[in-house]
Write a protein that holds these residues in place. Structure first.
Motif, PDB file in Angstrom:
ATOM      1  N   LYS A  71    -106.709  51.579  64.612  1.00  0.00           N
ATOM      2  CA  LYS A  71    -105.520  50.940  64.043  1.00  0.00           C
ATOM      3  C   LYS A  71    -105.956  49.965  62.951  1.00  0.00           C
ATOM      4  N   GLU A 110    -100.954  49.518  60.621  1.00  0.00           N
ATOM      5  CA  GLU A 110    -100.067  48.541  61.276  1.00  0.00           C
ATOM      6  C   GLU A 110     -99.335  47.709  60.237  1.00  0.00           C
ATOM      7  N   ASP A 167    -108.185  48.183  67.914  1.00  0.00           N
ATOM      8  CA  ASP A 167    -107.045  47.498  67.303  1.00  0.00           C
ATOM      9  C   ASP A 167    -107.527  46.554  66.205  1.00  0.00           C
ATOM     10  N   GLU A 195    -105.280  49.586  74.048  1.00  0.00           N
ATOM     11  CA  GLU A 195    -105.755  49.032  72.777  1.00  0.00           C
ATOM     12  C   GLU A 195    -106.670  47.844  73.044  1.00  0.00           C
ATOM     13  N   GLU A 199     -95.741  50.960  70.860  1.00  0.00           N
ATOM     14  CA  GLU A 199     -96.739  49.987  71.323  1.00  0.00           C
ATOM     15  C   GLU A 199     -95.987  48.929  72.124  1.00  0.00           C
ATOM     16  N   ASN A 235    -101.791  46.672  75.124  1.00  0.00           N
ATOM     17  CA  ASN A 235    -102.908  45.826  74.693  1.00  0.00           C
ATOM     18  C   ASN A 235    -103.592  45.240  75.927  1.00  0.00           C
TER      19      ASN A 235
HETATM   20 CA    CA Z   1    -102.143  46.183  69.332  1.00  0.00          CA
END
Ligand code: CA
Ligand code: C2E
Length: 419
Positions: free
Chosen positions: A336, A372, A315, A285, A195, A253
């Motif tokens: 996530k 996460e 996310d 995301e 990421e 992101n």
């Molecule tokens: Ca993220």
């Protein structure tokens, strides 16, 4: 040692080893238990200022004394109908020097947990909890590790505001970079992706973290430019990995306000095409809060991203209140799970149940489910038991600059997915 008069100060013993004796009040409906707790605390070196009964009495006392105690040991039910522990917690939240709260209650665990959540929501610090006020030894043992300080949860200081000139300088000097954190498959423990997390450097060479950087970029209309810079560098990183035979995908992101601009989506696709990486190697995301905003706009933007060939992740799942109907309408490929559910999930059955439900939902919809913020082996065991497919977290690596990440990946050998 403990005064029979429930409202009177209790003479305290002095304590060796502490500059100032830690102080407590006890508010438990059963007088015998209240006094047993107070007595045991005094023996353990605490100053027990008051043994009080009832919500109104504690509140009145709190308004009349010069200094509140470090800890309030409280039950949740008071016999005389004078409010309850929940109201007391809410009212204490209004005191700037409120004590930390220790819950000693016979109520069901779920009710005690809800009371803890309420205390946190009111900004109060938690000193511990016991499911039985009679469990005096456990109460004293838990409080042994309590360090006085503010009873209020320290509020994170607001990030210093980056002014327009400072933000422009970061963009003009091209000092915006992706730092990457590995994503690992749970079944094979292979690193399959990263990421990208945005970092900036100010003019003095200090690292600027996203909580300062992103709001400032957004406020000054520079977030699209910065995100595209991160996207370009991340795509180059993926291209290098693929050239070297490492099957590493990457996630970026992106805020919904950027995605809403058609031009941004086209520039994003061009950035990836330019380095000859197929967009299927890249996941975009979007946060759950963004995903749950204007339905039509989100679906349009999400569908466009998938049409361009990118994957799409929701996310921080669990932080907003997703409507399931909306969730299944948006073409996500990955879910996530927010770090708050992952931390300590190995030992917290409620968190694990939440994780399992999220993982089941995600897998039933055909999505990858990523936990996460896995920091410990215990978290990892919980994550595995809950049925997630992938994880990220400090246990494997903190985010690192792309150059270092390439070296790290090259050294992994069999713990890296082959192309
Ligand atoms: Ca993220
Ligand atoms: P996020 O997308 O939820 O990213 C995860 C955050 O958790 C990252 O913080 C990461 O460094 C941190 N983290 C990862 N593993 C662990 C762990 O095991 N323990 C703990 N305590 N933390 C962990 P970071 O890098 O400060 O990013 C914060 C947020 O800023 C991100 O949250 C994301 O929402 C936003 N952000 C970062 N980069 C970008 C970007 O390029 N564009 C946009 N729009 N937002 C970004």
């Amino acid at each position: 040692m403990v005064d029979a008069d429930m409202q009177q100060p209790v003479p305290s013993t002095s304590v060796a080893g502490h500059a100032r004796a830690r102080s407590a009040w006890v508010a438990i409906d059963d007088e015998t238990q209240a006094h047993a707790i107070a007595r045991a605390l005094v023996l353990a070196g605490w100053e027990v200022g008051h043994v009080v009964h009832g919500c109104g009495a504690v509140h009145a006392l709190a308004r009349s004394v010069a200094r509140l105690p470090d800890v309030l040991v409280t039950g949740l039910r008071f016999r005389d109908g004078d409010g309850d522990g929940l109201r007391l917690i809410r009212e204490l939240g209004a005191f700037p020097d409120a004590p930390a709260v220790f819950l000693a209650s016979r109520q069901q665990r779920a009710v005690i947990k809800a009371a803890q959540t309420l205390a946190e929501a009111c900004g109060l610090r938690l000193a511990g909890a016991a499911e039985q006020p009679a469990d005096v030894a456990s109460i004293v043992a838990q409080l042994a590790g309590f360090h006085p300080g503010s009873g209020r949860v320290a509020c994170r200081a607001a990030p210093p505001v980056l002014d327009r000139a400072a933000v422009h300088a970061i963009i003009e000097r091209e000092e915006v970079f992706p730092w990457v954190q590995p994503k690992v498959r749970l079944d094979t423990l292979e690193v399959v992706g990263v990421e990208a997390l945005m970092r900036g450097f100010d003019e003095a060479g200090n690292l600027v973290m996203p909580d300062h950087l992103i709001p400032a970029l957004a406020a000054h209309g520079l977030l699209d430019d910065a995100t595209l810079r991160v996207a370009r560098q991340t795509a180059e990183f993926v291209a290098t990995c693929l050239e070297e035979g490492m099957a590493i995908s990457a996630a970026i992101n992106v805020s919904m306000s950027s995605l809403a601009r058609l031009e941004f989506c086209q520039r994003l696709a061009e950035a990836v095409e330019r380095v000859a990486v197929d967009p299927s190697w890249i996941t975009i995301e979007i946060t759950e809060t963004d995903a749950m905003s204007d339905v039509a706009r989100v679906i349009e933007n999400a569908a466009r991203i998938r049409m361009l060939g990118f994957n799409l992740a929701i996310d921080d799942f669990g932080t907003a209140y997703s409507s399931l109907t909306q969730l299944v309408r948006i073409p996500f490929s990955e879910l996530k799970i927010e770090r708050a559910f992952v931390t300590n999930c190995g030992r917290d059955p409620v968190k694990r149940a939440t994780m399992s439900a999220c993982a089941l939902l995600g897998r039933s919809l055909g999505l990858q489910v990523v936990a996460e913020g896995v920091e410990t082996m215990e978290d990892l065991v919980g994550v595995r038991a809950s049925g997630c497919t992938h994880f990220q977290g400090y246990l494997v690596s903190r985010p690192i600059p792309v150059g270092r990440a390439l070296d790290w990946l090259r050294g992994l050998d069999e713990l890296r997915a082959p192309l």
